[in-house]
Design an enzyme around this catalytic site. Structure first.
Site, PDB file in Angstrom:
ATOM      1  N   ASP A 166       1.278  -1.469   0.010  1.00 28.45           N
ATOM      2  CA  ASP A 166       0.043   0.012  -0.319  1.00 28.45           C
ATOM      3  C   ASP A 166       1.158   1.106  -0.053  1.00 28.45           C
ATOM      4  OD1 ASP A 166      -1.886   1.582   0.303  1.00 28.45           O
ATOM      5  OD2 ASP A 166      -3.355  -0.226   0.827  1.00 28.45           O
ATOM      6  N   HIS A 232      -2.714   3.031  -4.640  1.00 29.57           N
ATOM      7  CA  HIS A 232      -1.962   2.761  -3.200  1.00 29.57           C
ATOM      8  C   HIS A 232      -0.899   2.311  -3.602  1.00 29.57           C
ATOM      9  CE1 HIS A 232      -6.133   3.446  -0.538  1.00 29.57           C
ATOM     10  NE2 HIS A 232      -6.938   3.062  -1.708  1.00 29.57           N
ATOM     11  N   GLU A 296      -9.704   2.772  -5.008  1.00 30.41           N
ATOM     12  CA  GLU A 296      -9.537   4.279  -4.653  1.00 30.41           C
ATOM     13  C   GLU A 296      -8.419   5.162  -5.463  1.00 30.41           C
ATOM     14  OE1 GLU A 296     -11.284   4.532  -0.272  1.00 30.41           O
ATOM     15  OE2 GLU A 296      -8.653   3.677  -0.643  1.00 30.41           O
TER      16      GLU A 296
HETATM   17  C1  ACM Z   1     -10.852  -0.170  -0.001  1.00 29.02           C
HETATM   18  O1  ACM Z   1     -11.707  -0.834   1.390  1.00 29.02           O
HETATM   19  N1  ACM Z   1     -10.346   0.452  -0.027  1.00 29.02           N
HETATM   20  C2  ACM Z   1     -10.810  -1.619  -0.396  1.00 29.02           C
END
Ligand code: ACM
Length: 724
Positions: A166, A232, A296
Site C-alpha cells: 500500500d 495505493h 480508490e
Molecule cells: C477499500 O476499503 N479501499 C477496499
C-alpha cells in the site's frame, strides 16, 4: 461450537477423553496424521486431556480420523459415542474441521473431558470464508500472522486475503526489485511538536512467506496475496520513482492515512515491472487466486500528465477512465497464463472484465450483485458492516480505530443471501469476508480485539446454513467460547457483554442505570470500590447511590464472568469530567479514535471528527460554578483526503494561535468563551469561565486553527467547577 454445525443429532451416552486417549490416523495418511497432531496440540494448549498419537488401529476408546470419499470437499462427519469419536472426511480440510468441532466440545482446563454422544454432519454454506489482513499499514511479525491463521482455522475461516502493499509499505520481498523492500518497507511516522521517532516497518522474506504459506496449508487456509495497483502504490513509487505518473518529485513512503493521489504510469516498462513482480508472487503463493487491488484510483494525476495522455493515444484508449481496465486486462491475461484467477476490489467491475475474475464487493453489496448478474464470481466484504477497523461499541474501552460502531450483532445480522438475485446469479456469490485494515491497529492485542469475536460471527455467516443462524444462540455459544479464547491467550473483545452506564443526579443521591449491548447475563455491582464477583448484588432496573461512592460492575452468566470491570467514581470532580469518548461528536465526517500518546504516558485514544474537531457535552450541569478546564492535545494532520481536503473545517481563529471556542446551548450560538492556545504544539490545559446557568445546558467545544497541521483534539473537559 462456532460456527454452528449444519446438522447435530443427539445420542445417548458420554465419551470420556482422558490423558493417553489415542488419536488414530493411518500411518500412510500424512494429511490425517498432521490433523491428529494439531488436535493433540490444541487440546494441550487449552489445558485439556493429554491425548496420545497412534498410527496403528487402537483398541478401545479412541479418536479415529478416517477418509470417506462420498463427502463434499470441506465436509466432515463426527460421530461421538461412549466408545470413541470418529471423524470422517474426504479432504484434509474436512478432517481438520471435524477435529476443530470435537476440540470445541472439550472444555478448557479439564484433564478428563466428558462429551455427550452425538452425530454431527457438517459442510459449509459458502466456499469463501475470508479475512483480509492489512500488513501494509502496520506490519505483523511472522508469529502474529501464523496466530491469525491458526484461530481462523478453528473458526473454519479458509481464506486469508493478505494485503501486502500500500502507500505506507511494501511488505513482500521481490528478488528482482530489492528496493521495493529496502526502501518501500520503511516509513517515518508523522509526529507533532518533536523530532520524528525512528522509522517503522518490516517485510516478509521469501523464505518467511513460504513458511507462512505452508503453515496456512496445514490449517486449511488458502492465502490470496494482494499487490494493490495502480493506486495505493506510493511505497512502490518511492522505491522506483520511474513507476510514477506524476510530475512531482519522487515521494517518500507515506506516513499518512487515506486516499493518496500517486498512481502508477501505464508505460510498457511499468507493466513489465508488474509482470515480473507477479511472476514471483505466483511462485510463492500456490493458491488459485491473486488479488490486484484496484480500489480508490483517483485519476487526477493521469489526467494532468501530458505523457499519460500521449500514452493513451499510443494504446488506442479513449480517455483516462479506460486506463484501469487496461491494467486489469493486462494482469488478468498474465495471471490466466499462469493458471491463476484475478481478484480485485469492486472498482475493477468494468466492461471487458475477464469472465473468471472475482469481484470483491466493498461498496456495500452492490458490487457483488452487479458482478453476479454479469456472470462473475463475487465475495461480500461490504463497508461498513464487515470492516473490522470500525469500533464495536461506544464504550470508552475501545482502542484506536474508526468511531462508527459496528457491533457484533450488526455483523451477525448481515445476510449474505440475496433472495432478489436470480438463481443462476446466486451461485456466483462465493462467500463473505471481514476486512481488518490496520491504520489504527499497531499491536497484536489490538488486532485480536478488533477481529474477535466479530470474525467468529463472520465464520458463522459463511459456514452455517441461514436457517440455523440464531443471534441469541450465537451469544450463548460465544459465552462458552470465551474461556477458550482466554486459554489460548487471545485478547478477544468483551464489548457485547461490557457494562455501560448512565448517571443522573437526583436530590441527595445519584440514580444509575446499567446495561450491556447484547442483554446477556446478569450485571453485578458494588458501590464500595470492591471488584464485583458472581456473589455481588444483581442489578435490576436502577440503583441509587450516595454521591462519593465508587461504583464497579461487570456482567456474569452464572458463575462465569463475561466482561471486564466498569468503574466510576461519583465524587463531584469525577462527575464533572468527561473525556472525548464520552462526549458526542458534532458531525460524522471522518470520525476516528486516535492515539494521543505521541511518546507521552497517556494511553486512551481521543475521539474526533478530523473534518471538524468539535464535541458536544449534553445536558451539562453548570450550577456548581462557572469555571471549566479542558485538556487540548495536538495531533499530526496526517490524512490524505483527495477532493475532501477542501471540506476540512479550520474555523476562524482571531489571533495567530489556535483557539478553543465554547458555545452554550448550541454550536451555532456565538461563543460564550474563546481561549487562545499557548502557541506551542504540545498538550495543554486551558481554564475559562462560562455564564452562570441554573438549568442544564448543552455545551459545544470546538477548535479553530490557523493551519491544517497540527490538528487539535480535546482529551477531556470539566464543566461546572470553581472559576479559574
Ligand atoms: C477499500 O476499503 N479501499 C477496499
Amino acid at each position: 461450537m462456532i460456527p454452528e454445525p449444519a446438522v447435530i443429532e443427539a445420542r445417548t451416552g458420554v465419551l470420556v477423553l482422558a490423558a493417553g486417549t489415542p488419536v488414530y490416523a493411518a500411518g500412510e495418511d500424512a494429511g490425517a496424521r498432521r490433523v491428529a497432531g494439531i488436535l493433540r496440540e490444541w487440546t494441550q494448549r487449552i489445558g485439556g486431556p493429554d491425548l496420545a498419537l497412534a498410527d496403528r488401529p487402537p483398541r478401545g476408546t479412541a479418536v479415529r480420523l478416517v477418509r470417506r470419499q462420498d463427502l463434499g470437499p470441506e465436509a466432515y462427519r463426527l460421530s461421538i459415542s461412549a466408545h470413541g469419536a470418529r471423524i470422517e472426511a474426504r479432504s484434509d480440510a474436512g478432517l481438520l474441521y471435524g477435529a476443530a468441532t470435537l476440540w470445541q466440545l472439550i472444555p478448557p482446563g479439564t484433564a478428563s473431558a466428558a462429551i455427550p454422544a452425538q452425530t454431527i454432519s457438517d459442510a459449509p454454506a459458502y466456499p469463501w470464508r475470508g479475512l483480509m489482513l492489512d500488513s501494509a499499514r502496520h506490519f505483523q511479525s511472522v508469529a502474529d500472522v501464523k496466530s491469525v491463521i491458526e484461530w481462523m482455522s478453528w473458526h473454519k475461516l479458509n481464506v486469508l486475503h493478505w494485503h501486502l502493499t500500500d502507500d505506507q509499505g511494501w511488505r513482500l520481498e521481490i528478488r528482482k526489485y530489492p528496493r521495493l523492500t529496502q526502501v518501500g518497507a520503511w516509513r517515518v511516522p508523522a509526529t507533532v511538536g518533536r523530532e520524528p521517532v525512528a522509522r517503522v516497518g518490516g517485510f516478509y522474506s521469501q523464505a518467511e512467506v513460504r513458511e507462512i504459506v505452508a503453515y496456512a496449508a496445514e490449517h486449511a487456509v488458502t492465502i490470496v496475496p494482494e499487490i494493490d495497483v495502480p493506486g495505493h502504490a506510493q511505497a512502490a513509487i518511492a522505491a522506483y520513482p520511474s513507476l510514477g505518473a506524476g510530475e512531482d518529485p519522487a515521494p517518500t513512503v507515506s506516513a499518512r492515512w487515506g486516499i493518496h493521489t500517486y498512481l502508477l504510469n501505464p508505460e510498457e516498462a511499468t507493466l513489465r515491472f508488474l509482470e515480473d513482480v507477479f511472476e514471483e508472487v505466483v511462485q510463492l503463493f500456490p493458491g488459485p487466486y491473486v488479488h490486484v487491488g484496484g480500489d480508490e484510483v483517483v485519476r487526477d494525476e493521469w489526467r494532468r500528465s501530458a505523457r499519460v495522455v500521449a500514452r493513451l493515444h499510443e494504446l488506442g484508449i479513449a480517455d483516462v477512465d479506460g486506463l484501469q481496465p487496461y491494467f486489469t486486462a493486462r494482469l488478468g491475461r498474465f495471471l490466466a497464463a499462469h493458471g491463476r484467477r484475478l481478484v480485485g476490489w469492486d472498482e475493477i467491475l468494468r466492461p471487458g472484465l475477464p469472465a473468471d475474475a472475482v469481484v470483491m464487493s466493498w461498496h456495500g453489496t452492490s458490487g457483488a450483485r452487479a458482478a453476479a448478474l454479469a456472470g462473475n464470481d463475487a465475495v461480500l466484504a461490504p463497508w461498513p458492516t464487515l470492516y473490522l477497523d470500525n469500533r464495536q461499541s461506544s464504550l470508552p474501552q475501545e482502542p484506536t480505530g474508526r468511531t462508527q460502531v459496528v457491533s457484533l450483532e450488526d455483523v451477525y445480522r448481515f445476510a449474505p443471501e440475496d433472495p432478489s438475485l436470480p438463481a443462476h446469479a446466486r451461485a456466483h456469490v462465493r462467500g463473505v469476508q471481514g476486512n481488518l485494515w490496520t491504520e489504527h491497529i499497531p499491536t497484536r492485542d489490538m488486532l485480536e480485539w478488533m477481529a474477535l469475536p466479530r470474525a467468529a460471527a463472520i465464520a458463522e455467516l459463511g459456514w452455517t446454513p441461514a436457517a440455523r443462524r440464531d443471534w441469541r444462540g450465537f451469544l450463548q455459544r460465544l459465552a462458552a467460547t470465551r474461556p477458550r479464547y482466554a486459554a489460548l491467550g487471545l485478547h478477544a473483545a468483551d464489548s457485547a457483554f461490557a457494562v455501560h452506564a448512565s448517571l443522573q443526579a437526583a436530590p441527595g443521591h445519584l440514580e444509575v442505570r446499567l446495561g450491556n449491548q447484547s442483554h446477556v447475563g446478569t450485571i453485578r455491582y458494588t458501590a464500595d470500590g470492591r471488584e464485583p464477583t458472581a456473589d455481588s448484588a444483581a442489578y435490576g432496573d436502577s440503583i441509587e447511590v450516595a454521591p462519593g461512592a465508587t461504583l464497579a460492575a461487570a456482567t456474569f452468566l452464572g458463575a462465569q464472568r463475561l466482561s471486564g470491570t466498569w468503574t466510576q467514581r461519583t465524587d463531584a470532580a469525577s462527575l464533572a469530567r468527561r473525556n472525548s469518548r464520552e462526549l458526542e461528536l458534532c458531525s460524522d465526517g471522518v470520525g476516528l479514535l486516535l492515539d494521543a500518546r505521541g511518546g507521552t504516558a497517556e494511553a486512551a485514544p481521543l475521539a474526533l471528527d478530523i473534518m471538524d474537531p468539535c464535541w458536544i457535552y449534553r445536558g451539562a450541569d453548570l450550577s456548581a460554578g462557572p469555571g471549566f478546564r479542558v485538556r487540548a492535545v495536538p495531533l499530526p494532520f496526517n490524512f490524505e483526503l483527495a477532493a475532501d481536503l477542501a471540506h476540512v473545517k479550520l474555523g476562524s481563529p482571531r489571533g495567530a494561535a489556535a483557539e478553543l471556542e465554547v458555545h452554550v446551548g448550541s454550536c451555532q450560538a456565538p461563543p460564550a468563551a474563546v481561549l487562545a492556545l499557548d502557541g506551542t504544539p504540545s498538550p495543554q490545559v486551558l481554564r475559562g469561565a462560562l455564564p452562570a446557568a441554573t438549568e442544564r445546558r448543552d455545551v459545544c467545544l470546538r477548535f479553530a486553527r490557523p493551519t491544517i497541521d497540527p490538528l487539535w483534539a480535546l482529551d477531556w473537559v470539566e464543566l461546572g467547577v470553581a472559576a479559574p
